[in-house]
Scaffold this motif. Structure first.
Motif, short mmCIF file in Angstrom:
data_model
loop_
_atom_site.label_atom_id
_atom_site.label_comp_id
_atom_site.label_asym_id
_atom_site.label_seq_id
_atom_site.Cartn_x
_atom_site.Cartn_y
_atom_site.Cartn_z
N ALA A 13 0.83 -1.21 0.00
CA ALA A 13 0.00 0.00 0.00
C ALA A 13 0.86 1.25 0.00
O ALA A 13 0.54 2.25 -0.66
CB ALA A 13 -0.93 -0.01 1.21
N ASP A 16 2.22 1.61 -3.51
CA ASP A 16 1.17 1.95 -4.48
C ASP A 16 0.74 3.41 -4.37
O ASP A 16 0.48 4.07 -5.38
CB ASP A 16 -0.05 1.06 -4.26
CG ASP A 16 0.21 -0.39 -4.68
OD1 ASP A 16 1.18 -0.62 -5.42
OD2 ASP A 16 -0.55 -1.27 -4.25
N THR A 17 0.63 3.91 -3.14
CA THR A 17 0.13 5.27 -2.93
C THR A 17 1.24 6.31 -2.93
O THR A 17 0.98 7.49 -3.19
CB THR A 17 -0.66 5.37 -1.62
OG1 THR A 17 0.21 5.03 -0.52
CG2 THR A 17 -1.85 4.42 -1.62
N SER A 19 2.81 7.43 -0.35
CA SER A 19 2.89 8.25 0.86
C SER A 19 2.27 7.49 2.02
O SER A 19 1.36 6.67 1.84
CB SER A 19 2.17 9.59 0.68
OG SER A 19 0.81 9.51 0.99
N LYS A 22 -1.55 8.63 2.47
CA LYS A 22 -2.50 8.00 1.55
C LYS A 22 -2.63 6.50 1.84
O LYS A 22 -3.72 5.93 1.75
CB LYS A 22 -2.07 8.23 0.11
CG LYS A 22 -2.19 9.68 -0.34
CD LYS A 22 -1.73 9.85 -1.78
CE LYS A 22 -1.84 11.30 -2.24
NZ LYS A 22 -1.35 11.47 -3.63
N ALA A 23 -1.52 5.86 2.18
CA ALA A 23 -1.57 4.43 2.48
C ALA A 23 -2.40 4.18 3.73
O ALA A 23 -3.18 3.22 3.79
CB ALA A 23 -0.15 3.89 2.66
N ARG A 25 -4.86 5.99 4.87
CA ARG A 25 -6.28 6.18 4.52
C ARG A 25 -6.80 4.97 3.74
O ARG A 25 -7.91 4.50 3.98
CB ARG A 25 -6.44 7.45 3.69
CG ARG A 25 -7.89 7.78 3.37
CD ARG A 25 -8.01 9.14 2.70
NE ARG A 25 -9.39 9.43 2.35
CZ ARG A 25 -10.28 9.93 3.19
NH1 ARG A 25 -9.93 10.20 4.44
NH2 ARG A 25 -11.52 10.16 2.82
N HIS A 26 -5.99 4.45 2.82
CA HIS A 26 -6.40 3.28 2.04
C HIS A 26 -6.61 2.07 2.94
O HIS A 26 -7.54 1.28 2.72
CB HIS A 26 -5.33 2.98 1.00
CG HIS A 26 -5.55 1.71 0.24
ND1 HIS A 26 -6.52 1.59 -0.74
CD2 HIS A 26 -4.95 0.49 0.32
CE1 HIS A 26 -6.50 0.35 -1.22
NE2 HIS A 26 -5.56 -0.33 -0.59
N GLU A 158 -11.00 4.95 0.23
CA GLU A 158 -11.31 5.66 -1.01
C GLU A 158 -12.14 4.82 -1.97
O GLU A 158 -12.80 5.35 -2.86
CB GLU A 158 -10.01 6.11 -1.68
CG GLU A 158 -9.25 7.16 -0.89
CD GLU A 158 -7.97 7.58 -1.57
OE1 GLU A 158 -7.64 6.99 -2.61
OE2 GLU A 158 -7.29 8.50 -1.06
#
Length: 310
Positions: A13, A16-17, A19, A22-23, A25-26, A158
């Motif tokens: 994650a 992929d993101t 950051s 962002k990871a 939050r994912h 998300e």
């Protein structure tokens, strides 16, 4: 610690993101929790896996080597889980999988869904909205009905689509029927300054919301931690007072009253991975919610006076 698949998912994650924010939050985590998890993984493996830069996170050479081997394992496991769940759904007759935090609307919602479908919906209750949202994102549930405490926004993955059932539901207070404040139609927080409060700290955001209300009122009451079934039993004996939903029903030994100024409120959300699923179940939930509101005298009076319901 031992390196597990969940640790590999974290690393994938982040790559992929690009950051930690962002990871997190994912994955439905807080950024500090994800940072701690990454640090433990790196400590276990004995080297840095990502470099932290202003523009985000980049894998180190060690990280790239690990991710090259880890990603196929994560993808294969995800495919295995998806295939197994698909077979389970087929065996269950395509059953609708519902998750929810506590609500008096649930019985009416299930009753309406049964009436409109030949398949029995399944139900998973959890005090944690975050746990339910993660299950929807991971295909463990089809839809989740959750409460978001005002001032404590949920970390919604998300990949999910959300619709608002009610933008602001004020939280009421439950107190013993012979409590001095029970004689008033509306209770002030200062009327309860000398009471013990009971709060369930596992309900996402609720303790923070109540604490903000106490601070705003200049109060520092005694607080006990416990689940709400225990709280209601202690309320009846006058041991504690506690927050409750406005649709809660009073008992001979317990009163339900609104708090002056609505210092604690929640937003009611329905979440799924697709809009068609939401559109299919939201009307039944909306009807069930207003049915439960009509059954609560204090809440019904307020909604009638404000013109929300007739």
């Amino acid at each position: 610690m031992e390196l597990e698949v969940r640790h590999l998912r974290v690393l994938c994650a982040i790559e992929d993101t690009g950051s930690l924010h962002k990871a997190a939050r994912h994955l439905g985590m807080t950024q500090p929790a994800l940072s701690t998890q990454l640090r433990r993984i790196e400590d276990h493996l004995g080297g840095r896996l990502f470099t932290r830069e202003r523009t985000g996170c980049r894998p180190t050479p060690l990280g790239r080597t690990l991710l090259t081997r880890a990603r196929p394992l994560v993808d294969d496991l995800r495919a295995l889980v998806d295939e197994t769940r698909a077979m389970t759904r087929d065996a269950a007759g395509d059953r609708l999988r519902i998750g929810s935090t506590a609500s008096r609307a649930i019985p009416g919602w299930l009753r309406r869904l049964r009436a409109s479908s030949p398949h029995e919906p399944s139900l998973r209750m959890d005090v944690s909205a975050h746990a339910l949202l993660r299950l929807v994102a991971e295909d463990g549930l089809d839809v989740a009905f959750v409460h978001e405490v005002e001032g404590s926004p949920l970390r919604i993955p998300e990949s999910l689509t959300c619709k608002v059932l009610l933008a602001r539901e004020p939280q009421y207070v439950s107190l013993s029927a012979d409590h001095p404040a029970a004689g008033s139609p509306v209770v002030r927080l200062t009327d309860l300054a000398d009471d013990r409060w009971m709060i369930d700290p596992t309900v996402d955001g609720e303790w923070d919301g109540l604490l903000r209300a106490f601070r705003s009122a200049g109060l520092n009451p005694r607080v006990l931690h416990g689940d709400y079934l225990t709280a209601f039993n202690l309320v009846a004996t006058g041991e504690v007072v506690t927050l409750c939903q406005p649709t809660s029903l009073a008992r001979p030994d317990m009163a339900i009253r609104p708090l002056e100024g609505d210092p604690v409120a929640v937003r009611l959300l329905l979440a799924a991975r697709s809009a068609p699923v939401l559109d299919a179940v939201l009307p039944a939930l909306r009807e069930a919610y207003w049915e439960s509101a009509h059954q609560s005298p204090a809440y019904r009076t307020r909604l009638t006076e404000s013109g929300v319901i007739d």
